[in-house]
Design a protein around this motif. Structure first.
Motif, PDB file in Angstrom:
ATOM      1  N   GLY A 127       0.813  -1.207   0.000  1.00 36.21           N
ATOM      2  CA  GLY A 127       0.000   0.000   0.000  1.00 36.21           C
ATOM      3  C   GLY A 127       0.845   1.255   0.000  1.00 36.21           C
ATOM      4  O   GLY A 127       0.551   2.223  -0.720  1.00 36.21           O
ATOM      5  N   SER A 145      -5.676   0.807   0.926  1.00 40.30           N
ATOM      6  CA  SER A 145      -5.001  -0.327   0.316  1.00 40.30           C
ATOM      7  C   SER A 145      -5.952  -1.521   0.250  1.00 40.30           C
ATOM      8  O   SER A 145      -6.578  -1.872   1.255  1.00 40.30           O
ATOM      9  N   SER A 146      -6.067  -2.115  -0.911  1.00 37.51           N
ATOM     10  CA  SER A 146      -6.950  -3.273  -1.068  1.00 37.51           C
ATOM     11  C   SER A 146      -6.190  -4.589  -0.911  1.00 37.51           C
ATOM     12  O   SER A 146      -6.658  -5.636  -1.351  1.00 37.51           O
ATOM     13  N   ASP A 154      -5.654  -6.219   1.903  1.00 35.93           N
ATOM     14  CA  ASP A 154      -6.355  -7.084   2.851  1.00 35.93           C
ATOM     15  C   ASP A 154      -7.856  -6.839   2.908  1.00 35.93           C
ATOM     16  O   ASP A 154      -8.553  -7.461   3.703  1.00 35.93           O
ATOM     17  N   GLU A 155      -8.368  -5.906   2.106  1.00 33.83           N
ATOM     18  CA  GLU A 155      -9.799  -5.625   2.113  1.00 33.83           C
ATOM     19  C   GLU A 155     -10.242  -5.145   0.748  1.00 33.83           C
ATOM     20  O   GLU A 155      -9.443  -4.652  -0.052  1.00 33.83           O
ATOM     21  N   ASN A 156     -11.536  -5.306   0.484  1.00 30.62           N
ATOM     22  CA  ASN A 156     -12.106  -4.820  -0.768  1.00 30.62           C
ATOM     23  C   ASN A 156     -12.347  -3.316  -0.649  1.00 30.62           C
ATOM     24  O   ASN A 156     -12.940  -2.855   0.319  1.00 30.62           O
ATOM     25  N   VAL A 157     -11.865  -2.556  -1.607  1.00 32.41           N
ATOM     26  CA  VAL A 157     -12.018  -1.110  -1.594  1.00 32.41           C
ATOM     27  C   VAL A 157     -12.844  -0.690  -2.801  1.00 32.41           C
ATOM     28  O   VAL A 157     -12.514  -1.038  -3.935  1.00 32.41           O
ATOM     29  N   THR A 179     -13.122   8.021  -1.611  1.00 34.99           N
ATOM     30  CA  THR A 179     -12.342   6.810  -1.361  1.00 34.99           C
ATOM     31  C   THR A 179     -11.665   6.375  -2.651  1.00 34.99           C
ATOM     32  O   THR A 179     -12.303   6.283  -3.702  1.00 34.99           O
ATOM     33  N   ASP A 198      -8.953   3.414  -4.313  1.00 37.52           N
ATOM     34  CA  ASP A 198      -8.248   2.141  -4.164  1.00 37.52           C
ATOM     35  C   ASP A 198      -6.817   2.317  -4.659  1.00 37.52           C
ATOM     36  O   ASP A 198      -6.585   2.570  -5.849  1.00 37.52           O
ATOM     37  N   ALA A 228      -4.607   0.239  -5.246  1.00 39.76           N
ATOM     38  CA  ALA A 228      -4.183  -0.752  -6.243  1.00 39.76           C
ATOM     39  C   ALA A 228      -4.201  -0.158  -7.647  1.00 39.76           C
ATOM     40  O   ALA A 228      -3.464  -0.606  -8.534  1.00 39.76           O
TER      41      ALA A 228
END
Length: 334
Positions: free
Chosen positions: A92, A134-135, A137-140, A150, A152, A154
């Motif tokens: 990230g 940062s995606s 560890d999670e969906n953004v 917001t 992402d 990535a």
């Protein structure tokens, strides 16, 4: 984007330069002066009024070259970021500087065009803030809600972003484009107020009270209308009136900034975009021939078109409306 020069040796500079490659002078970007200025060995710059400015604390974290009012503090642009990757998220953090660079470019866009930029630190309800997530560890989900944009991180990776662009059959996808689109949602929320302005917006873009989720489901199940190219800039703009406005807003910034940059580097000789009473005149008289030439230059290098869009007549009215909002009162002045 302006063409910058070093105040010490007159060498050409670029927006993200922190050091002049010719004379070695340390540099900082002054938002107030809209200029790159020299800083001393302690990272300080004294402006014409005697105020002392300092290099942003995030120079080494995100590559921020902007000047801050407080020594060891963040600049205005960095203060707008509410959330960033934690220090343990190396992926990230690697993607983070690209997003911050795009955000700084966006703020210069807005300053140039005269749109107020008010952070949530000044106005918690109506102000603007960015969650750069940062995606890993999670969906953004990229989006806007109540002044919070917001992003992402990535999307900072070229390979990932190109993969998504191809999957969605989009002609264009950039980090700066994301920022410009999402801030369009924010400024519609802020500036499209009052009966007359709301009525004109609905006339051009449609009824914004349509159920957003239902329109998303319809868009992804049925696709765009067959004649979408006659009335919209992109298929995504057909999904909901909010998205049509945000797409139009993003293109207003694309066009305005590229024309300014072309003028700064001698590719065209025109008055500032803000000097035109009708933005349609900017599009038809300046942008269409300029973008056509730039597309041909890209093709000469074996690249895709710089501006892979066609602007139909109804979109000229939409662009005119968006441009007219420069004179609209903002919530902070209400």
């Amino acid at each position: 984007m302006k063409s910058f020069r070093c105040r010490v040796c007159d060498n050409a500079l670029f927006f993200e330069n922190s050091v002049c490659v010719s004379c070695g002078t340390a540099l900082g970007f002054s938002r107030a002066e809209r200029a790159i200025v020299p800083v001393d060995e302690n990272g300080r710059y004294v402006d014409a009024s005697g105020l002392v400015w300092h290099v942003c604390a995030n120079l080494n974290l995100s590559g921020c070259t902007w000047l801050a009012a407080i020594e060891g503090g963040q600049c205005f642009a960095c203060d707008l970021t509410r959330t960033r990757p934690n220090d343990e998220d190396l992926e990230g953090l690697a993607n983070y500087p690209v997003a911050e660079q795009a955000k700084r470019h966006l703020i210069v866009d807005l300053d140039t065009l005269g749109f107020p930029v008010v952070g949530k630190d000044s106005d918690p309800v109506e102000g603007l803030a960015f969650d750069l997530l940062s995606s890993v560890d999670e969906n953004v989900v990229i989006g806007h809600e109540d002044g919070v944009i917001t992003i992402d991180l990535a999307e900072s990776d070229d390979a990932y972003r190109e993969k998504v662009r191809a999957q969605l059959a989009e002609p264009y996808r950039t980090m700066l484009g994301h920022f410009r689109h999402e801030v369009g949602h924010y400024y519609e929320w802020q500036l499209v107020r009052g009966d007359e302005r709301m009525a004109r917006c609905r006339e051009l873009f449609g009824d914004e009270s349509k159920d957003y989720q239902a329109e998303i489901d319809r868009h992804y199940s049925e696709g765009p209308p067959a004649d979408w190219a006659e009335r919209y800039l992109s298929t995504y703009a057909t999904m909901h009136p909010f998205e049509d406005f945000a797409e139009t807003w993003a293109h207003f910034l694309h066009i305005s900034d590229t024309i300014e940059t072309a003028g700064e580097y001698g590719l065209t000789s025109v008055a500032p975009v803000s000097a035109f009473s009708n933005f349609r005149d900017v599009v038809t008289g300046i942008w269409v021939p300029l973008s056509t030439a730039l597309n041909m230059i890209n093709r000469s290098m074996g690249k895709d078109d710089l501006y892979p869009f066609v602007i139909p007549a109804p979109v000229l009215d939409k662009l005119d409306f968006v441009a007219s909002l420069r004179g609209a009162p903002d919530s902070s002045a209400a």
